[in-house]
Design an enzyme around this catalytic site. Sequence first.
Site, PDB file in Angstrom:
ATOM      1  N   LYS A 142      -9.057 -26.674 -17.745  1.00 27.53           N
ATOM      2  CA  LYS A 142      -8.279 -27.451 -18.719  1.00 27.53           C
ATOM      3  C   LYS A 142      -8.551 -28.942 -18.558  1.00 27.53           C
ATOM      4  CE  LYS A 142      -4.310 -25.998 -17.107  1.00 27.53           C
ATOM      5  NZ  LYS A 142      -4.799 -25.119 -16.027  1.00 27.53           N
ATOM      6  N   ARG A 174       4.278 -25.579 -19.966  1.00 29.10           N
ATOM      7  CA  ARG A 174       3.936 -24.525 -19.030  1.00 29.10           C
ATOM      8  C   ARG A 174       4.983 -23.430 -19.012  1.00 29.10           C
ATOM      9  NH1 ARG A 174       0.618 -27.229 -15.451  1.00 29.10           N
ATOM     10  NH2 ARG A 174      -0.269 -25.963 -13.816  1.00 29.10           N
ATOM     11  N   ARG A 215       0.043 -19.612  -7.581  1.00 28.49           N
ATOM     12  CA  ARG A 215      -0.053 -20.329  -8.871  1.00 28.49           C
ATOM     13  C   ARG A 215      -0.480 -19.366  -9.979  1.00 28.49           C
ATOM     14  NH1 ARG A 215      -3.975 -24.923  -7.204  1.00 28.49           N
ATOM     15  NH2 ARG A 215      -4.033 -25.432  -9.414  1.00 28.49           N
ATOM     16  N   ARG A 268     -13.511 -26.940  -5.664  1.00 28.68           N
ATOM     17  CA  ARG A 268     -13.127 -28.163  -6.384  1.00 28.68           C
ATOM     18  C   ARG A 268     -12.854 -29.294  -5.403  1.00 28.68           C
ATOM     19  NH1 ARG A 268      -8.338 -28.259 -10.602  1.00 28.68           N
ATOM     20  NH2 ARG A 268      -7.195 -27.324  -8.870  1.00 28.68           N
ATOM     21  N   ARG A 313      -7.554 -30.427  -2.986  1.00 26.88           N
ATOM     22  CA  ARG A 313      -6.126 -30.560  -3.281  1.00 26.88           C
ATOM     23  C   ARG A 313      -5.303 -29.666  -2.370  1.00 26.88           C
ATOM     24  NH1 ARG A 313      -5.455 -30.080  -9.733  1.00 26.88           N
ATOM     25  NH2 ARG A 313      -3.809 -28.664  -9.075  1.00 26.88           N
TER      26      ARG A 313
HETATM   27  P1  AP5 Z   1     -10.375 -28.011 -13.650  1.00 32.70           P
HETATM   28  O1  AP5 Z   1     -10.883 -28.603 -14.927  1.00 32.70           O
HETATM   29  O2  AP5 Z   1      -9.944 -28.921 -12.567  1.00 32.70           O
HETATM   30  O3  AP5 Z   1      -9.263 -26.890 -13.972  1.00 32.70           O
HETATM   31  P2  AP5 Z   1      -7.761 -27.005 -14.460  1.00 32.70           P
HETATM   32  O4  AP5 Z   1      -7.558 -25.907 -15.472  1.00 32.70           O
HETATM   33  O5  AP5 Z   1      -7.422 -28.390 -14.855  1.00 32.70           O
HETATM   34  O6  AP5 Z   1      -7.050 -26.565 -13.110  1.00 32.70           O
HETATM   35  P3  AP5 Z   1      -5.785 -27.174 -12.370  1.00 32.70           P
HETATM   36  O7  AP5 Z   1      -5.800 -26.593 -10.986  1.00 32.70           O
HETATM   37  O8  AP5 Z   1      -5.742 -28.651 -12.492  1.00 32.70           O
HETATM   38  O9  AP5 Z   1      -4.661 -26.511 -13.175  1.00 32.70           O
HETATM   39  P4  AP5 Z   1      -3.237 -26.306 -12.767  1.00 32.70           P
HETATM   40  O10 AP5 Z   1      -2.723 -25.950 -14.084  1.00 32.70           O
HETATM   41  O11 AP5 Z   1      -2.981 -25.336 -11.699  1.00 32.70           O
HETATM   42  O12 AP5 Z   1      -2.851 -27.703 -12.075  1.00 32.70           O
HETATM   43  P5  AP5 Z   1      -2.029 -28.956 -12.593  1.00 32.70           P
HETATM   44  O13 AP5 Z   1      -2.609 -30.157 -12.014  1.00 32.70           O
HETATM   45  O14 AP5 Z   1      -1.833 -28.874 -14.060  1.00 32.70           O
HETATM   46  O15 AP5 Z   1     -11.540 -27.035 -13.101  1.00 32.70           O
HETATM   47  C1  AP5 Z   1     -11.387 -26.338 -11.864  1.00 32.70           C
HETATM   48  C2  AP5 Z   1     -12.702 -26.394 -11.076  1.00 32.70           C
HETATM   49  O16 AP5 Z   1     -13.682 -25.614 -11.752  1.00 32.70           O
HETATM   50  C3  AP5 Z   1     -13.303 -27.798 -10.941  1.00 32.70           C
HETATM   51  O17 AP5 Z   1     -13.902 -27.944  -9.697  1.00 32.70           O
HETATM   52  C4  AP5 Z   1     -14.345 -27.864 -12.077  1.00 32.70           C
HETATM   53  O18 AP5 Z   1     -15.396 -28.768 -11.766  1.00 32.70           O
HETATM   54  C5  AP5 Z   1     -14.821 -26.413 -12.153  1.00 32.70           C
HETATM   55  N1  AP5 Z   1     -15.143 -26.002 -13.509  1.00 32.70           N
HETATM   56  C6  AP5 Z   1     -14.516 -26.349 -14.676  1.00 32.70           C
HETATM   57  N2  AP5 Z   1     -15.091 -25.746 -15.743  1.00 32.70           N
HETATM   58  C7  AP5 Z   1     -16.095 -24.966 -15.235  1.00 32.70           C
HETATM   59  C8  AP5 Z   1     -17.054 -24.080 -15.827  1.00 32.70           C
HETATM   60  N3  AP5 Z   1     -17.096 -23.850 -17.157  1.00 32.70           N
HETATM   61  N4  AP5 Z   1     -17.920 -23.447 -15.001  1.00 32.70           N
HETATM   62  C9  AP5 Z   1     -17.879 -23.666 -13.641  1.00 32.70           C
HETATM   63  N5  AP5 Z   1     -17.012 -24.497 -13.017  1.00 32.70           N
HETATM   64  C10 AP5 Z   1     -16.122 -25.130 -13.804  1.00 32.70           C
HETATM   65  O19 AP5 Z   1      -0.616 -28.659 -11.909  1.00 32.70           O
HETATM   66  C11 AP5 Z   1      -0.457 -28.685 -10.507  1.00 32.70           C
HETATM   67  C12 AP5 Z   1       0.993 -28.406 -10.157  1.00 32.70           C
HETATM   68  O20 AP5 Z   1       1.835 -29.437 -10.733  1.00 32.70           O
HETATM   69  C13 AP5 Z   1       1.572 -27.091 -10.699  1.00 32.70           C
HETATM   70  O21 AP5 Z   1       1.288 -26.017  -9.822  1.00 32.70           O
HETATM   71  C14 AP5 Z   1       3.070 -27.450 -10.756  1.00 32.70           C
HETATM   72  O22 AP5 Z   1       3.664 -27.389  -9.489  1.00 32.70           O
HETATM   73  C15 AP5 Z   1       3.058 -28.896 -11.200  1.00 32.70           C
HETATM   74  N6  AP5 Z   1       3.120 -29.045 -12.664  1.00 32.70           N
HETATM   75  C16 AP5 Z   1       2.188 -29.636 -13.470  1.00 32.70           C
HETATM   76  N7  AP5 Z   1       2.549 -29.582 -14.758  1.00 32.70           N
HETATM   77  C17 AP5 Z   1       3.755 -28.935 -14.792  1.00 32.70           C
HETATM   78  C18 AP5 Z   1       4.638 -28.546 -15.836  1.00 32.70           C
HETATM   79  N8  AP5 Z   1       4.354 -28.800 -17.118  1.00 32.70           N
HETATM   80  N9  AP5 Z   1       5.785 -27.911 -15.479  1.00 32.70           N
HETATM   81  C19 AP5 Z   1       6.086 -27.648 -14.208  1.00 32.70           C
HETATM   82  N10 AP5 Z   1       5.290 -27.961 -13.168  1.00 32.70           N
HETATM   83  C20 AP5 Z   1       4.120 -28.604 -13.450  1.00 32.70           C
HETATM   84 MG    MG Z   2      -6.173 -29.906 -13.986  1.00 31.01          MG
END
Ligand code: AP5
Ligand code: MG
Length: 213
Positions: free
Chosen positions: A13, A88, A171, A127, A160
């Site tokens: 994402k 979410r 997660r 990552r 991370r």
């Molecule tokens: P990346 O693009 O980093 O993936 P992502 O979908 O952004 O993954 P996140 O881990 O950031 O998502 P998340 O939803 O768990 O975390 P968030 O920060 O939102 O890609 C992942 C890896 O794969 C990278 O290394 C990339 O280079 C590689 N990659 C990408 N595309 C690829 C491809 N096509 N092929 C190969 N490799 C590829 O949330 C973290 C925490 O914050 C949550 O757990 C929660 O506690 C809290 N939080 C955040 N938002 C909320 C909310 N709205 N409500 C409640 N809690 C929240």
């Molecule tokens: Mg992300």
Amino acid sequence: MKIVMLGAPGAGKGTQAKMIADKYEIPHISTGDIFRANIKNGTELGKEAKTYMDQGALVPDELTVRILLDRVVKADCTNGYVLDGFPRTIPQAEVLDAKLSEMNEKIDYAINVDVPDENIVRRMSGRRACVNCGATYHLVHVPPKKEGICDKCGNELILRDDDKEETVKNRLKVYHDQTQPLIDFYTAKGVLKSVDGTVDMMDVFKAITDILG
Ligand code: AP5
Ligand code: MG
């Protein structure tokens, strides 16, 4: 153009949202990035969010919604935005929807980046994220030019805290329980588009730009 990114943790994402933001010149708003910036700066908000994030749990809706609603009314959001990691939960989506309705606006696209669970754990362990600017890399797919150093700002790259295998599994469970129902929510609104997130990231981006135009 107002876009919501959906998908499991690690589906890509953030990777896609950054490219969308550059191409369409709209801000990329990631609640995860906002929380991580607060943790880094040692704010009260950061301290509270960290207790949930470290377990792979969601930060409570009330807190998350407040932050997001403050952000989307800023001046740079007049031409739209791409939301990454929000909503979410169904209650978060309903609050956003109500707020947009008040302003006679709506979400134009919900892009679901589809990646099966099997691929996720492998991706997350590779990552690396910049402690300073939030840029993301992957040891195999997107390595930085110099090991452990951000290409963009020269700061340190880290794994991370929530990318450890056990936390990733939690997660994923939270995603299936609480976030996946948003696929039906946005399908019912007629704005859901799914793309295959397992292919090369530039091919994922091509599929998304074919949708967005
Ligand atoms: P990346 O693009 O980093 O993936 P992502 O979908 O952004 O993954 P996140 O881990 O950031 O998502 P998340 O939803 O768990 O975390 P968030 O920060 O939102 O890609 C992942 C890896 O794969 C990278 O290394 C990339 O280079 C590689 N990659 C990408 N595309 C690829 C491809 N096509 N092929 C190969 N490799 C590829 O949330 C973290 C925490 O914050 C949550 O757990 C929660 O506690 C809290 N939080 C955040 N938002 C909320 C909310 N709205 N409500 C409640 N809690 C929240
Ligand atoms: Mg992300």
